[in-house]
Scaffold this active site. Structure first.
Site, PDB file in Angstrom:
ATOM      1  N   GLU A  15      64.218  92.000  14.945  1.00 35.22           N
ATOM      2  CA  GLU A  15      64.238  92.405  13.541  1.00 35.22           C
ATOM      3  C   GLU A  15      65.665  92.367  13.019  1.00 35.22           C
ATOM      4  O   GLU A  15      66.566  92.986  13.600  1.00 35.22           O
ATOM      5  CB  GLU A  15      63.689  93.831  13.373  1.00 35.22           C
ATOM      6  CG  GLU A  15      62.191  93.951  13.538  1.00 35.22           C
ATOM      7  CD  GLU A  15      61.669  95.310  13.085  1.00 35.22           C
ATOM      8  OE1 GLU A  15      60.504  95.376  12.688  1.00 35.22           O
ATOM      9  OE2 GLU A  15      62.426  96.304  13.119  1.00 35.22           O
ATOM     10  N   CYS A  16      65.884  91.672  11.932  1.00 35.07           N
ATOM     11  CA  CYS A  16      67.167  91.634  11.228  1.00 35.07           C
ATOM     12  C   CYS A  16      68.300  91.259  12.197  1.00 35.07           C
ATOM     13  O   CYS A  16      68.421  90.111  12.586  1.00 35.07           O
ATOM     14  CB  CYS A  16      67.421  92.957  10.526  1.00 35.07           C
ATOM     15  SG  CYS A  16      68.635  92.841   9.181  1.00 35.07           S
ATOM     16  N   GLY A  17      69.140  92.199  12.619  1.00 28.64           N
ATOM     17  CA  GLY A  17      70.208  91.873  13.539  1.00 28.64           C
ATOM     18  C   GLY A  17      69.705  91.260  14.828  1.00 28.64           C
ATOM     19  O   GLY A  17      70.319  90.342  15.390  1.00 28.64           O
ATOM     20  N   SER A  37      62.565  87.943  12.306  1.00 29.54           N
ATOM     21  CA  SER A  37      62.830  87.797  10.875  1.00 29.54           C
ATOM     22  C   SER A  37      63.762  88.916  10.440  1.00 29.54           C
ATOM     23  O   SER A  37      64.050  89.835  11.202  1.00 29.54           O
ATOM     24  CB  SER A  37      61.532  87.856  10.064  1.00 29.54           C
ATOM     25  OG  SER A  37      61.080  89.192   9.933  1.00 29.54           O
TER      26      SER A  37
END
Length: 438
Positions: free
Chosen positions: A327-329, A430
């Protein structure tokens, strides 16, 4: 069930967190069993609440969560507690354009649980006019009660008297005041406060906040304002199901953005969470059946991650036979490369066809509703998830198509935003932080 109150403000930057943390710590050191809660999709403030109170803090989000889940979380927090001190997000009424009660605004949470609102007012730059702001907040939404105000950034005794004069005219109680004091500010960076685990001398800072709040606010009067938490439903709320039975969770200064209610829900469902540290060059533990890389600040540690050979090699081996999700990072680290803020490009795991950059910054912020394109760690194809996106990193190169996408997404108002993230084999990722099932 513990009573509660909501500390809110007319706008961001008014000092909510200062007051909340000081109040939580001051009451905790008096022996009260205090639980914090945070309105909205914030993964930093709950860790500070936990440090101040010694107990976990959950998020409450009226857009991303249905009423049964909200009530389940409030009930879990309130069991065995004496008081819930919830913190608002942004301005009290700030949210999205949706039906009343589903806007994501802090006011929705106060209305749902019957919690009185204590308004923190930054009174720097005005005096009696602060009362007009308080009056507007008190009258804007008939569902809620503004029970009093705390004055913040007061310049002098004379300034305080002028502000109190205005409040007396509208009949809103002043519950105390904090003088202008830069020493009370907590350090910040691009996504908000520096994380609790990274804040130097955090306990001493919390003690100073508690001293200031205890000296400036009427704590007994504040506690007396709390009202019983109103729960209507006995149905357990739907939370995110665990992605596996034993979850290898990246957990250190680069990977820390996990919603506490998600981890709690996984544990309640019987999953075991096994933390490991990529920054310490630890690979995902072999005994786990799924690996989860949460968000955080990999852009601040990109060089160190690129040199963590045991972690990267272990992650690649893990992904050959078991699901990995970022997720993200975490998504950025699963990509081919990450450009740091100084323009240096660092190789990453190369498990997803994406290259990201923190040097080319643009803020991405907002709720997202995702529909999974294929089966994966987050669930079966077609599953809908509600979440949030908040980052400054940008995609600079990507092999993007529906055939390789993680999900299709819309914003909170249903506008089509195309596809999000990537999938390759057992690896998905994502920029989307999942909060709850849609």
């Amino acid at each position: 069930m513990a009573p509660g109150l909501l500390i809110a403000a007319p706008r961001s930057g008014s000092g909510k967190t200062t007051v909340v943390l000081g109040l939580q710590r001051a009451l905790a050191r008096r022996g009260a069993r205090v639980r914090g809660m945070k309105c909205g999709p914030d993964y930093i403030d709950p860790a500070f609440h936990a440090a101040a109170t010694g107990a976990p803090s959950f998020n409450l989000d009226s857009f991303a969560m249905g009423t049964p889940l909200l009530e389940s979380l409030a009930s879990e927090a309130g069991q065995g507690a004496d008081l819930i001190v919830a913190e608002g997000s942004m301005g009290l009424f700030d949210g999205i354009r949706r039906e009343t009660g589903r806007t994501g605004a802090s006011a929705d949470i106060a209305a749902l649980f019957g919690w009185p609102v204590v308004l923190v007012l930054d009174v720097s730059g005005h005096a009696q006019s602060a009362a007009a702001v308080a009056l507007g907040c008190a009258r804007f939404d008939p569902r809620i009660e503004v029970a009093g105000v705390v004055l913040n950034k007061v310049a002098s005794d004379r300034h305080r008297r002028l502000v109190e004069d205005g409040m007396a005219r509208i009949g809103v109680p002043v519950l105390g005041a904090l003088m202008r004091n830069g020493d009370l500010a907590l350090p910040e960076r691009h996504l908000g406060l520096v994380q609790a685990g990274e804040t130097d001398e955090l306990d001493q800072r919390l003690e100073r906040l508690a001293d200031a709040v205890e000296g400036g606010l009427d704590l007994d009067r504040l506690v007396a304002l709390a009202r019983p938490t109103r729960l209507r439903s006995l149905n357990p709320g739907r939370s995110l199901p665990p992605p596996g039975q034993r979850i290898a969770l990246a957990s250190d200064r680069a990977f820390s953005f996990v919603y506490p209610h998600v981890l709690s829900g996984w544990r309640r469902a019987g999953a075991e969470i096994v933390p490991f540290s990529p920054l310490a060059d630890e690979p995902p533990p072999d005994g786990c059946d799924v690996c989860w890389l949460p968000g955080g600040y990999p852009e601040l540690h990109a060089g160190r991650i690129a040199q963590a050979g045991r972690f990267l090699d272990g992650l690649r081996r893990f992904s050959q036979t078991r699901p990995v999700h970022g997720e993200c990072g975490g998504y950025m680290v699963l990509g081919r490369s990450l450009e740091d803020g100084d323009g240096g490009t660092h190789p990453m795991a190369d498990l997803l066809p994406v290259e990201t950059s923190y040097a080319k910054r643009r803020m991405h912020l907002g709720y997202r509703v995702a529909c999974l394109v294929e089966d994966g760690a987050m669930g079966a194809a077609g599953r809908r998830l509600v979440g949030h996106e908040f980052h400054y990193a940008s995609v600079v190169r990507s092999d993007a198509s529906r055939d390789t996408a993680f999900a299709t997404i819309t914003d909170a108002e249903g506008h089509d935003l195309g596809t999000a993230g990537h999938r390759r084999g057992l690896v998905t990722g994502s920029f989307f932080h999942a909060i709850a099932p849609a």
